[in-house]
Design a protein around this motif. Sequence first.
Motif, PDB file in Angstrom:
ATOM      1  N   GLU A  16      -5.682   0.552 -15.866  1.00  0.00           N
ATOM      2  CA  GLU A  16      -6.522   0.851 -14.702  1.00  0.00           C
ATOM      3  C   GLU A  16      -6.153  -0.047 -13.534  1.00  0.00           C
ATOM      4  OE1 GLU A  16     -11.260   1.008 -13.382  1.00  0.00           O
ATOM      5  OE2 GLU A  16     -10.685   0.373 -15.399  1.00  0.00           O
ATOM      6  N   ALA A  17      -5.954   0.567 -12.376  1.00  0.00           N
ATOM      7  CA  ALA A  17      -5.739  -0.201 -11.148  1.00  0.00           C
ATOM      8  C   ALA A  17      -7.074  -0.750 -10.688  1.00  0.00           C
ATOM      9  CB  ALA A  17      -5.120   0.678 -10.082  1.00  0.00           C
ATOM     10  N   VAL A  18      -7.201  -2.082 -10.698  1.00  0.00           N
ATOM     11  CA  VAL A  18      -8.482  -2.705 -10.356  1.00  0.00           C
ATOM     12  C   VAL A  18      -8.411  -3.499  -9.062  1.00  0.00           C
ATOM     13  CG1 VAL A  18      -9.182  -2.833 -12.773  1.00  0.00           C
ATOM     14  CG2 VAL A  18      -7.956  -4.757 -11.735  1.00  0.00           C
ATOM     15  N   ALA A  19      -7.201  -3.683  -8.503  1.00  0.00           N
ATOM     16  CA  ALA A  19      -7.071  -4.492  -7.289  1.00  0.00           C
ATOM     17  C   ALA A  19      -5.841  -4.044  -6.515  1.00  0.00           C
ATOM     18  CB  ALA A  19      -6.956  -5.978  -7.647  1.00  0.00           C
ATOM     19  N   LEU A  20      -5.952  -4.112  -5.195  1.00  0.00           N
ATOM     20  CA  LEU A  20      -4.839  -3.744  -4.326  1.00  0.00           C
ATOM     21  C   LEU A  20      -4.826  -4.661  -3.115  1.00  0.00           C
ATOM     22  CD1 LEU A  20      -3.559  -0.217  -3.488  1.00  0.00           C
ATOM     23  CD2 LEU A  20      -3.778  -1.892  -1.669  1.00  0.00           C
ATOM     24  N   ALA A  21      -3.643  -5.154  -2.790  1.00  0.00           N
ATOM     25  CA  ALA A  21      -3.482  -6.039  -1.636  1.00  0.00           C
ATOM     26  C   ALA A  21      -2.407  -5.487  -0.715  1.00  0.00           C
ATOM     27  CB  ALA A  21      -3.104  -7.451  -2.079  1.00  0.00           C
ATOM     28  N   ALA A  29      -4.599  -0.847   2.999  1.00  0.00           N
ATOM     29  CA  ALA A  29      -5.039  -1.136   1.633  1.00  0.00           C
ATOM     30  C   ALA A  29      -6.252  -0.296   1.261  1.00  0.00           C
ATOM     31  CB  ALA A  29      -5.349  -2.619   1.494  1.00  0.00           C
ATOM     32  N   ARG A  30      -7.217  -0.239   2.162  1.00  0.00           N
ATOM     33  CA  ARG A  30      -8.435   0.540   1.888  1.00  0.00           C
ATOM     34  C   ARG A  30      -8.135   2.031   1.770  1.00  0.00           C
ATOM     35  NH1 ARG A  30     -11.811  -2.907   6.331  1.00  0.00           N
ATOM     36  NH2 ARG A  30     -12.533  -4.589   4.930  1.00  0.00           N
ATOM     37  N   LYS A  31      -7.256   2.522   2.623  1.00  0.00           N
ATOM     38  CA  LYS A  31      -6.911   3.944   2.601  1.00  0.00           C
ATOM     39  C   LYS A  31      -6.226   4.323   1.301  1.00  0.00           C
ATOM     40  CE  LYS A  31      -4.606   7.489   5.403  1.00  0.00           C
ATOM     41  NZ  LYS A  31      -3.816   7.744   6.645  1.00  0.00           N
ATOM     42  N   ALA A  32      -5.350   3.435   0.789  1.00  0.00           N
ATOM     43  CA  ALA A  32      -4.670   3.708  -0.474  1.00  0.00           C
ATOM     44  C   ALA A  32      -5.608   3.573  -1.664  1.00  0.00           C
ATOM     45  CB  ALA A  32      -3.483   2.763  -0.631  1.00  0.00           C
ATOM     46  N   ALA A  33      -6.544   2.612  -1.604  1.00  0.00           N
ATOM     47  CA  ALA A  33      -7.407   2.304  -2.738  1.00  0.00           C
ATOM     48  C   ALA A  33      -8.558   3.282  -2.907  1.00  0.00           C
ATOM     49  CB  ALA A  33      -7.954   0.888  -2.595  1.00  0.00           C
ATOM     50  N   GLU A  34      -9.079   3.776  -1.811  1.00  0.00           N
ATOM     51  CA  GLU A  34     -10.309   4.579  -1.859  1.00  0.00           C
ATOM     52  C   GLU A  34     -10.227   5.797  -2.764  1.00  0.00           C
ATOM     53  OE1 GLU A  34     -13.531   6.681   1.179  1.00  0.00           O
ATOM     54  OE2 GLU A  34     -11.718   5.746   1.987  1.00  0.00           O
ATOM     55  N   PRO A  35      -9.171   6.621  -2.702  1.00  0.00           N
ATOM     56  CA  PRO A  35      -9.144   7.811  -3.567  1.00  0.00           C
ATOM     57  C   PRO A  35      -9.131   7.488  -5.057  1.00  0.00           C
ATOM     58  CG  PRO A  35      -7.525   7.995  -1.802  1.00  0.00           C
ATOM     59  CD  PRO A  35      -8.003   6.580  -1.811  1.00  0.00           C
ATOM     60  N   HIS A  36      -8.773   6.268  -5.407  1.00  0.00           N
ATOM     61  CA  HIS A  36      -8.665   5.877  -6.814  1.00  0.00           C
ATOM     62  C   HIS A  36      -9.803   4.964  -7.259  1.00  0.00           C
ATOM     63  CE1 HIS A  36      -4.637   7.656  -7.064  1.00  0.00           C
ATOM     64  NE2 HIS A  36      -4.475   7.203  -5.843  1.00  0.00           N
ATOM     65  N   VAL A  53     -10.145  -4.897  -2.875  1.00  0.00           N
ATOM     66  CA  VAL A  53      -9.147  -4.617  -1.849  1.00  0.00           C
ATOM     67  C   VAL A  53      -9.081  -5.799  -0.898  1.00  0.00           C
ATOM     68  CG1 VAL A  53      -8.413  -3.033  -0.021  1.00  0.00           C
ATOM     69  CG2 VAL A  53      -9.636  -2.152  -2.018  1.00  0.00           C
ATOM     70  N   THR A  54      -7.858  -6.254  -0.593  1.00  0.00           N
ATOM     71  CA  THR A  54      -7.724  -7.446   0.233  1.00  0.00           C
ATOM     72  C   THR A  54      -6.426  -7.413   1.027  1.00  0.00           C
ATOM     73  OG1 THR A  54      -7.652  -9.879   0.171  1.00  0.00           O
ATOM     74  CG2 THR A  54      -6.579  -8.706  -1.625  1.00  0.00           C
ATOM     75  N   ASP A  55      -6.374  -8.257   2.053  1.00  0.00           N
ATOM     76  CA  ASP A  55      -5.110  -8.454   2.774  1.00  0.00           C
ATOM     77  C   ASP A  55      -4.476  -9.790   2.395  1.00  0.00           C
ATOM     78  OD1 ASP A  55      -6.844 -10.202   4.013  1.00  0.00           O
ATOM     79  OD2 ASP A  55      -6.609  -9.372   6.028  1.00  0.00           O
ATOM     80  N   ALA A  59       0.792  -1.222   0.000  1.00  0.00           N
ATOM     81  CA  ALA A  59       0.000   0.000   0.000  1.00  0.00           C
ATOM     82  C   ALA A  59       0.829   1.279   0.000  1.00  0.00           C
ATOM     83  CB  ALA A  59      -0.939   0.007   1.210  1.00  0.00           C
ATOM     84  N   SER A  60       1.999   1.270   0.618  1.00  0.00           N
ATOM     85  CA  SER A  60       2.736   2.504   0.838  1.00  0.00           C
ATOM     86  C   SER A  60       3.210   3.147  -0.461  1.00  0.00           C
ATOM     87  CB  SER A  60       3.927   2.254   1.770  1.00  0.00           C
ATOM     88  OG  SER A  60       4.646   3.452   1.990  1.00  0.00           O
TER      89      SER A  60
END
Length: 360
Positions: free
Chosen positions: A27-32, A39-46, A51-53, A9-10
């Motif tokens: 397009e960024a479609v997934a973040l772990a 993960a949620r904090k990084a993904a939300e603005p985009h 989103v998963t751990d 995420a960082s």
Amino acid sequence: MIRVGVIGASFARDAYLPALAHIPGAEAVALASNRIDSARKAAEPHGIPFVTDDWAEMIATQNLDLVCIATPTDTHLPMTLAALDAGAHVLCEKPTAMNADEARQMLDRAKAKGRLHMIDHEMRFNPNRSRVAEMIAHGDLGQIRHANIANISATWGDPASRPKGDWWSDASRGGGRLGANGSHQVDMLRWWLGEPTSVVGQALTFVPDRIDKKTGEAWTATADDLSYFTLEMASGALAQVFMSGVAANTIGNDTQVFGSKGTITLSNSDERLYFAKAGQGFEEITVADPKADLPGLNKGIWNVSVLSALQELTAAIAGKRELERGATFVDGLRNQMVLDAVIASTSSRRWEDLDMNAAV
């Protein structure tokens, strides 16, 4: 549309995701991330929908075209192999792996799967460093005789400056200045000067006894906080690199390249590039990066240059072609061979020879 998944995420928040927002067709479609809140904090603005751990779940379920890996070094091998096996191309952060054996596995799997592979040495896309490469190649400096790079900071000097459990301070996880900064310096020197044939140096821990600032708990750092090495290049040039995180004052990163016809200097502190012909004074030849003022990109050459690296990689994916620029897993393996040799030299206290042809 190129579907991109990011692990970690960082750096995703700081560099990858702002860069991807400027690349049509990707397009960024997934973040772990290990920490779901991060993960949620990084993904939300985009507006990233998945989103998963659990990075393995992301790779297995999201049908990704490209996986960007920005996680601790000890995770690079399993994440890269899983992404390649799932059919994705891979961008992996530096240092490439824990050792050259792992780096070779990554390269061999990428070749076997026919996937594109890039190590995020984004400085290859920085205009000033690109100009240095061009000037050396064109003979503006004449025969390169020696180069000096110093990277000095106070960021790790205070025993309470790193929290307990910090992976950058843990040798078993691939932390340390040699991997964090030395890998960039090795890549840049190889890019500019060609392959090295031998190296001597040390990776040392000057401040092993540390204390957690929040808890007061004592702990021991095992990764290097000061490293230095000298490379003997096939061209005959010598390149010296000195990196310290335990100085009392931060000086920054200064690069000097000395040739028979001229000299170049470049400082990260002001990003000004200077050139002096033999017997003459220095003149500024700085090249501005036109991408630096794009909206949403974070300041700093690292964050800005990531955009150019991702533009090249995604263009190659879309065009079904090989990379025209950037460091591949071949470069990552050769880089790792140098880092491994510095570790070996720390123990042997002598020059370690390098066979870069073994990486082909």
